[in-house]
Design an enzyme around this catalytic site. Structure first.
Site, PDB file in Angstrom:
ATOM      1  N   TYR A 113     -91.236  37.552 -48.270  1.00  0.00           N
ATOM      2  CA  TYR A 113     -92.208  37.121 -49.084  1.00  0.00           C
ATOM      3  C   TYR A 113     -93.484  36.366 -48.468  1.00  0.00           C
ATOM      4  O   TYR A 113     -93.535  35.271 -48.212  1.00  0.00           O
ATOM      5  CB  TYR A 113     -91.681  36.309 -50.372  1.00  0.00           C
ATOM      6  N   ASP A 154     -92.650  41.892 -49.877  1.00  0.00           N
ATOM      7  CA  ASP A 154     -94.168  41.592 -50.274  1.00  0.00           C
ATOM      8  C   ASP A 154     -95.001  40.860 -49.206  1.00  0.00           C
ATOM      9  O   ASP A 154     -94.778  39.948 -48.689  1.00  0.00           O
ATOM     10  CB  ASP A 154     -93.972  40.823 -51.570  1.00  0.00           C
TER      11      ASP A 154
END
Length: 281
Positions: A113, A154
């Site tokens: 992330y 992400d």
DNA sequence: ATGGCAGAAGCATTCTGA
């Protein structure tokens, strides 16, 4: 073998949607980001009931990553390790839970992330670039071990202008700047490739739509969630797709899941034929 | 330039995200 990534923006709020999606898609490995929960509060049982193992690395309110898998994860590592930047022991790198990795039959899954960075003139932007530089040196270390890598999650970066619905409007801004793209390319170097772009060369494919301004209804999105694979795996890749349908749910995550189908049978046939390597209910 | 929308913490409002 289906390998997926999904920024769910709170595991607790999204749990039933994630379970529905798993029942529908039946992924072998699912990497989650923004779980926003401490490890002891992660709803592990909900996934175990479906026949999955769960590995978590979370914190209160922010960040948090997890790996849900049918095959038991080996060599699970939480955070960066063994790379020179991390040896500096930068506290913020430890406090923000943004990376978990594990081996599955010789393939290293790295679930990330990447920090958002806020805006180019903020301190958070410097942290984003530092974090990506640390990820690059982390991958340099993995390189030395000659491992097959699947780096996914992400990234909060649109790799190219065709990954943005209105590139002119956002040119040079956060998630679209040359600085971020260079930092990302330095992570990938010549070793990792964007699985999605092996199949789709055109614009108009998004993995994230802002909650604001009716972005999903107007299909004003970005492609910022990615699955990068070692070059050596590209011949095993059957597909790479974004499943935008969960973004249309009631109270959705602002991100959609991305997944690849990898033909791993011939890499190690014995492993997949040994039932002991799979979860037993 | 700003706000818009959502989640967590915690109970009004702030912080953070992208």
């Amino acid at each position: 073998m289906l390998i997926a990534t999904w920024n769910v923006n709170s595991i607790r709020t999204r749990l039933s949607q994630i379970i529905d999606w798993i029942n529908q898609v039946n992924p072998d490995i699912l990497c989650l980001q923004e779980t926003k929960v401490m490890d002891e509060s992660f709803p592990v049982e909900a996934f175990e009931e479906l026949g999955y193992y769960v590995e978590v690395y979370g914190q209160k309110s922010y960040n948090g990553v997890a790996i849900i898998s049918k095959i038991k994860a080996e060599n699970v590592k939480k955070g960066f390790y063994g790379c020179k930047d991390f040896d500096q022991n930068i506290e913020i790198f430890i406090n923000q839970k943004r990376l978990i990795s594990a081996d599955f039959n010789g393939i290293k899954i790295i679930n990330v992330y990447v920090p958002n960075g806020s805006s180019l003139n903020s301190d958070k932007f410097g942290y984003k670039i530092n974090w990506l530089n640390c990820l690059a040196s982390f991958l340099d270390e993995q390189d030395k071990k000659d491992e097959l890598i699947c780096l996914m999650g992400d990234f909060n970066i649109a790799p190219a202008n065709l990954d943005i619905h209105d590139p002119k409007k956002y040119e040079g801004g956060i998630m679209a700047s040359e600085i971020e793209r260079n930092a990302l390319n330095n992570v990938l170097k010549n070793r990792l490739i964007d699985s999605f772009r092996l199949f789709e060369k055109n614009t108009g494919h998004w993995s994230w739509w802002d909650y604001r301004n009716n972005a999903y209804e107007l299909n004003k999105g970005w492609r910022i969630d990615h699955i990068y694979i070692s070059k050596e795996l590209s011949s095993k890749l059957k597909s790479s797709v974004i499943d935008s349908s969960p973004r249309g749910n009631l109270r959705p995550s602002d991100h959609a899941p991305v997944m690849i189908d990898l033909n791993l049978k011939d890499i190690n046939e014995d492993f997949f034929e040994d039932e002991d390597n799979f979860f037993e209910i």
